[in-house]
Every structure is written in structure tokens, then in C-alpha cells.
Design an enzyme around this catalytic site. Structure first.
Site, PDB file in Angstrom:
ATOM      1  N   CYS A 153       0.859  -1.189   0.000  1.00 51.83           N
ATOM      2  CA  CYS A 153       0.000   0.000   0.000  1.00 51.83           C
ATOM      3  C   CYS A 153       0.893   1.237   0.000  1.00 51.83           C
ATOM      4  CB  CYS A 153      -0.897  -0.012   1.240  1.00 51.83           C
ATOM      5  SG  CYS A 153      -1.853   1.491   1.504  1.00 51.83           S
ATOM      6  N   CYS A 172      -0.945   4.152  -6.914  1.00 51.61           N
ATOM      7  CA  CYS A 172      -1.734   3.485  -5.878  1.00 51.61           C
ATOM      8  C   CYS A 172      -1.846   2.033  -6.289  1.00 51.61           C
ATOM      9  CB  CYS A 172      -3.120   4.129  -5.752  1.00 51.61           C
ATOM     10  SG  CYS A 172      -4.280   3.210  -4.689  1.00 51.61           S
TER      11      CYS A 172
END
Length: 261
Positions: free
Chosen positions: A70, A177
Site C-alpha cells: 500500500c 496506488c
């Protein structure tokens, strides 16, 4: 060999699939936080607290390495996670692939969450690795959330909105992302301009998986027997892959090769 990956949700699927392709014999531990997601709107302190809890749950399974799958958690929690777990468990963070993207000369667009776009963190990466290259920061409103929930209509809407903010002469897009890598084909189709060379997309999953093996002194062995197990932790509780993960090729790959035990 046991490799753990952590995230609030299914953004870790891209890195997990990359690991599985490189080492189908590795045991995998996926630690997600359905009770606390999304992490993005949380304060840095709150996010770090959630990330530590997810990491500790993974560490209880005694992995050889932990991948923070992440970008947001890597920005806010990586120093704390390393202080907590290393040197016993090496911790690998996820950084947007701005350096290799800029090496191609650009122009480059960085697709990222609105919170990351324009942040000192991202601006620092651009300054360090893309000096002299034309870079456009593109905020992708709602895209990570749409991908997380496998909401196909919302994904199309968010991708189209981000593509409209992307200059026509862009040759390279950084997927800033991890969720975005799950819909890379749709991003490519939305941004590719007729008559222009094929668009280059840079994600982080492959590099993160390779770095984890390097830290362990291991080599890729993609033809090894697919004997690796898959353990899924949901806010510390053992469970199975969320159903929405199976909406993506990466989730279906994991389910086919190593169903959760």
C-alpha cells in the site's frame, strides 16, 4: 519460504500475484484490515496504529519478509513498522515507480489518490527522480474506492475523469496506488491516444516482489511446483479472500493456484 503482505484492502493483490508468479512454491500470508478500511482518510497516527496491528497479526505467522502492499501505508507507517519488526522480519515498502518512468524521458503522468497528489512526499520523489522531465500529477477521485468494491460503473467513471485530466502528449503513466494496477488495462485504454506510440504504464508490484526475494537472498523460480499455501487474515482473524478479489485476474490467480486454507 513464507512471505507476508499487508494492506487495508485488496490493493495488495497486485504484489501478491507478482510474488506468486515468481515463487509459486512460497507460502503467502495476506493481512487485511476490513474493520479499519479505508486507511486513506485517517490521520497519520491513526493509520500507523492500524498498520501496526495488521503487521503484528502477520508477524505472528512467522514470515521471512513483510511487504507493505500500500502506497499510503508506506508513506505514513513504514518507519514505525521497521522499528517494530526489523531485523527479525525485513519490511519492504511500496513507492510509486517515478524513477523508472522518468528514465524514459516523459512526458509523465502520475495517477494517485487526491491525498497523495501534490503532497510533499510525492513532490519530493518528483524532485529527486524526475528533474527535467515534464510531470503532471493527476488526482484520481474515487478510483481506489471503486476498485476496492469492484464497482465496475464507478471504476469506469473514475478512470474517465482521470484520463480527462491527463495531457494528450503523455507517453508514460505511473500508477501511484496499488489498487490502480488491478485495472491497468482499463487505464491504458482510456489514456492511449490514436496515432501515438503505445502508452507505457509503471506499477510497483513486480519491483516490490523482486525486492522481497533479494532481501531474502532468493532467486525467482517461476517454474517451481505450485505448492505454496495461502493464509488470509481479516483484521487479525483467519478467513478467506474477499469475494470482490475474484473480480480481478490477480485474485482469481491466487484462488486457482493456492486457495486459502
Amino acid at each position: 519460504m513464507k512471505i507476508a503482505l499487508m494492506d487495508s484492502g485488496i490493493g495488495l493483490l497486485a504484489a501478491t500475484a507478482a510474488v506468486r508468479r515468481l515463487r509459486p512454491d512460497a507460502d503467502l500470508v495476506l493481512s487485511l484490515d476490513p474493520d479499519g478500511m479505508p486507511w486513506g482518510p485517517r490521520t497519520s497516527e491513526d493509520l500507523t496504529q492500524r498498520a501496526v496491528a495488521v503487521a503484528v497479526a502477520a508477524a505472528a505467522h512467522r514470515p521471512d519478509v513483510l511487504i507493505v502492499g500500500c502506497n499510503t501505508a508506506s508513506v505514513h507507517a513504514l518507519p514505525t513498522l521497521r522499528a517494530r519488526l526489523e531485523p527479525a522480519i525485513p519490511v519492504i515498502g511500496t513507492v510509486p515507480a517515478i524513477k523508472p518512468a522518468a528514465a524514459g524521458g516523459g512526458p509523465v503522468a502520475i495517477w494517485a489518490t487526491p491525498a497523495t497528489t501534490g503532497s510533499p512526499y510525492q513532490r519530493g520523489l518528483i524532485k529527486d527522480f524526475a528533474d527535467g522531465v515534464t510531470v503532471t500529477e493527476v488526482p484520481c477521485f474515487g478510483l481506489a474506492e471503486a476498485v476496492e468494491h469492484a464497482d465496475q460503473t464507478a471504476i469506469d467513471t473514475a478512470v474517465a475523469a482521470a484520463a480527462a485530466l491527463t495531457p494528450e502528449d503523455v507517453t508514460t503513466v505511473v500508477l501511484g496506488c496499488t489498487h490502480y494496477e488491478l485495472v491497468s488495462d482499463r487505464i491504458r485504454a482510456a489514456v492511449q491516444r490514436p496515432g501515438f506510440p503505445p502508452l507505457v504504464l509503471h506499477g510497483s508490484a513486480g519491483a516490490v516482489a523482486a525486492q522481497a526475494l533479494r532481501r531474502l537472498g532468493e532467486q525467482p523460480a517461476p517454474t517451481a511446483e505450485a505448492s505454496g499455501t495461502l493464509t488470509v487474515l481479516l483484521s487479525g482473524r483467519e478467513g478467506t479472500l474477499p469475494e470482490r478479489a475474484l473480480a480481478y485476474d490477480e485474485g482469481r490467480l491466487l484462488q486457482a493456484i493456492s486457495p486459502a486454507r
